[in-house]
Design a protein around this motif. Structure first.
Motif, PDB file in Angstrom:
ATOM      1  N   VAL A 111      45.570  51.446  19.164  1.00 12.02           N
ATOM      2  CA  VAL A 111      45.599  51.406  20.318  1.00 12.02           C
ATOM      3  C   VAL A 111      45.074  50.089  20.624  1.00 12.02           C
ATOM      4  O   VAL A 111      45.729  49.529  21.078  1.00 12.02           O
ATOM      5  CB  VAL A 111      44.809  52.225  21.082  1.00 12.02           C
ATOM      6  CG1 VAL A 111      45.414  52.096  22.991  1.00 12.02           C
ATOM      7  CG2 VAL A 111      46.159  53.749  21.851  1.00 12.02           C
ATOM      8  N   VAL A 112      43.800  49.546  20.970  1.00  9.70           N
ATOM      9  CA  VAL A 112      43.247  48.373  20.603  1.00  9.70           C
ATOM     10  C   VAL A 112      44.008  47.494  20.194  1.00  9.70           C
ATOM     11  O   VAL A 112      43.931  46.149  20.538  1.00  9.70           O
ATOM     12  CB  VAL A 112      41.646  48.385  20.475  1.00  9.70           C
ATOM     13  CG1 VAL A 112      40.479  47.195  20.764  1.00  9.70           C
ATOM     14  CG2 VAL A 112      41.282  49.928  22.231  1.00  9.70           C
ATOM     15  N   THR A 146      40.327  57.512  26.048  1.00  5.57           N
ATOM     16  CA  THR A 146      41.030  56.690  26.789  1.00  5.57           C
ATOM     17  C   THR A 146      40.491  55.366  27.545  1.00  5.57           C
ATOM     18  O   THR A 146      41.254  53.937  27.193  1.00  5.57           O
ATOM     19  CB  THR A 146      42.562  56.998  27.257  1.00  5.57           C
ATOM     20  OG1 THR A 146      42.195  58.089  28.220  1.00  5.57           O
ATOM     21  CG2 THR A 146      43.628  57.681  26.457  1.00  5.57           C
ATOM     22  N   TYR A 147      39.959  56.055  28.433  1.00  5.54           N
ATOM     23  CA  TYR A 147      39.216  54.959  29.125  1.00  5.54           C
ATOM     24  C   TYR A 147      38.503  53.597  27.648  1.00  5.54           C
ATOM     25  O   TYR A 147      38.226  52.152  28.479  1.00  5.54           O
ATOM     26  CB  TYR A 147      38.213  55.229  30.204  1.00  5.54           C
ATOM     27  CG  TYR A 147      37.669  54.402  30.528  1.00  5.54           C
ATOM     28  CD1 TYR A 147      38.053  53.592  32.392  1.00  5.54           C
ATOM     29  CD2 TYR A 147      36.069  53.811  30.599  1.00  5.54           C
ATOM     30  CE1 TYR A 147      37.597  53.034  33.221  1.00  5.54           C
ATOM     31  CE2 TYR A 147      35.640  52.682  31.414  1.00  5.54           C
ATOM     32  CZ  TYR A 147      36.144  52.491  32.409  1.00  5.54           C
ATOM     33  OH  TYR A 147      35.731  51.422  33.303  1.00  5.54           O
ATOM     34  N   VAL A 174      49.560  49.505  30.060  1.00  5.64           N
ATOM     35  CA  VAL A 174      49.312  51.076  31.030  1.00  5.64           C
ATOM     36  C   VAL A 174      48.748  52.177  29.332  1.00  5.64           C
ATOM     37  O   VAL A 174      49.948  52.507  29.061  1.00  5.64           O
ATOM     38  CB  VAL A 174      50.576  51.412  31.603  1.00  5.64           C
ATOM     39  CG1 VAL A 174      50.503  52.347  32.467  1.00  5.64           C
ATOM     40  CG2 VAL A 174      50.501  50.084  32.321  1.00  5.64           C
ATOM     41  N   ILE A 175      48.031  53.045  29.715  1.00  2.00           N
ATOM     42  CA  ILE A 175      47.294  53.695  28.862  1.00  2.00           C
ATOM     43  C   ILE A 175      47.994  55.118  29.938  1.00  2.00           C
ATOM     44  O   ILE A 175      47.256  55.499  30.485  1.00  2.00           O
ATOM     45  CB  ILE A 175      46.300  53.734  28.077  1.00  2.00           C
ATOM     46  CG1 ILE A 175      45.843  52.202  27.604  1.00  2.00           C
ATOM     47  CG2 ILE A 175      45.828  55.383  27.567  1.00  2.00           C
ATOM     48  CD1 ILE A 175      44.775  52.078  27.227  1.00  2.00           C
ATOM     49  N   GLY A 176      48.649  56.019  29.111  1.00  2.00           N
ATOM     50  CA  GLY A 176      49.068  56.916  29.366  1.00  2.00           C
ATOM     51  C   GLY A 176      50.143  56.858  30.796  1.00  2.00           C
ATOM     52  O   GLY A 176      50.001  56.278  31.527  1.00  2.00           O
ATOM     53  N   CYS A 177      51.291  57.312  30.102  1.00  2.00           N
ATOM     54  CA  CYS A 177      52.938  57.101  30.732  1.00  2.00           C
ATOM     55  C   CYS A 177      53.801  58.558  31.241  1.00  2.00           C
ATOM     56  O   CYS A 177      55.129  58.266  31.200  1.00  2.00           O
ATOM     57  CB  CYS A 177      54.097  56.218  29.629  1.00  2.00           C
ATOM     58  SG  CYS A 177      53.444  54.716  28.570  1.00  2.00           S
TER      59      CYS A 177
END
Length: 366
Positions: free
Chosen positions: A236-237, A261-262, A185-188
């Protein structure tokens, strides 16, 4: 006869919100008046104030709400005075092409109240998402009222009206997370952490929370994230792949709504995995991806609107899970405030200091 109550409006683009008198007419056919008990302060309300939705000022803000039905209009049968309800902005019509296909969560013709609430001088108000619940009373279409267990506190229950449902549904309804899946989940913020909680409840074996704010990552751990990645200091990746055996996650939920982020979400998923966009982009944003990568990776790229929810199905279920201690709605409530504190709540939201400020109508200024 009409009711005059206090409500929070956005009178002009970028101007501070105002607490003023709002006139609520008696309900007409198919309409209901709800005595609002609590309403969350959502990013969408801020978008309305900033002119990011449309320019139909003045707006009566607030839409993440729960309360008690006090009056109903002619022909209303789904709710009655005294019912405890969560308000929703997807009152399905039952007749459009999506409904006719048996997919009412995609309803293209959702209902709103026909009448307008107004200022004391008669100026018509545009209710946020057809609800307008930063007020002691609001007028909605009866289909926007979903009856739930009254034992649930309004401050928690109302959050299902938008952000929490959007995040939970993005993981469970749109993403189809199932037992044993790996999920990132990206963005918390509120939506992203609801996706984390949904993935955990669905039985995901690994839930990776990604953000650039350590506070939000700590919140994600509280909702059950098994791993955290700080995108400010880590790739991140690369990190998501490392945590998933080098493959990438089965489902990646993008809860930010930005091209960068997408793109991370796209490359952080496994072959034949699913990317779900639930973060809301602005109209000017564009994303560019190699078409061969879209073809070669297979899987699905989806967007999730309101968590692809059906309020009549999902709200009562989630309240039941909350009552069983399996879904922590209380964890999303960072603070409770009065109507006169909405502007300061926007500031806290903008700075990332809260998951949700919730207006409670017995607070000072309400």
């Amino acid at each position: 006869m009409p009711h005059t109550v206090k409500g929070v409006i956005a009178r002009a683009k970028g101007a501070p919100v105002e607490l003023t008198d709002v006139v609520v007419p008696d309900p007409g056919p198919g309409e209901a008046i709800v005595d609002v008990q609590a309403c969350g302060v959502c990013h969408t309300d801020l978008h309305y104030r900033e002119g990011g939705i449309n320019d139909e000022f003045p707006f009566l803000l607030g839409h993440e709400a729960a309360g008690i039905v006090s009056q109903v209009g002619e022909g209303v049968t789904n709710v009655a005075p005294g019912d405890f309800v969560i308000l929703n902005w997807r009152a399905v019509c039952g007749q459009c092409r999506a409904c006719a296909k048996g997919k009412p969560w995609y309803c293209f013709n959702t209902h709103n109240a026909a009448q307008k609430m107004t200022l004391a001088d008669g100026t018509e108000l545009s209710p946020a998402l057809g609800i307008g619940a930063f007020a002691a009373k609001t007028l909605v279409h009866s289909g926007q009222c979903t009856k739930v267990d009254p034992a649930a506190p309004a401050a928690a229950a109302g959050l299902l009206g938008c952000g929490v449902m959007a995040g939970f549904g993005a993981a469970v309804n749109t993403g189809g997370v199932s037992r044993g899946d790996s999920v990132a989940v990206i963005g918390c913020g509120g939506v992203g952490n609801a996706a984390v909680a949904g993935a955990v409840l669905a039985g995901a074996s690994k839930v990776i929370a990604v953000d650039v704010d350590d506070r939000k990552l700590e919140w994600a751990r509280g909702f059950g994230a098994t791993h955290t990645v700080n995108g400010r200091t880590e790739d991140v990746v690369e990190r998501v792949r490392e945590l998933t055996g080098g493959f990438g996650a089965d489902v990646v939920v993008e809860a930010v709504g930005r091209p960068e982020t997408y793109e991370q979400a796209f490359y952080a998923r496994d072959l034949a995995g699913t990317v779900v966009l639930v973060g809301v982009p602005t109209p000017d944003m564009k994303v560019t991806l190699p078409l061969i990568e879209i073809f070669g990776r297979g899987g699905a790229l989806k967007s999730s609107w309101y968590g692809d929810c059906l309020p009549s199905r999902d709200f009562p279920m989630l309240i039941d899970l909350y009552r069983q201690g399996r879904f922590d709605l209380d964890g999303f409530v960072s603070e409770t405030i009065g109507l006169d504190q909405v502007e300061s709540a926007f500031t806290k939201m903008h700075h990332g200091d809260v998951l949700r400020s919730v207006v409670v109508l017995d607070k000072a200024g309400a």
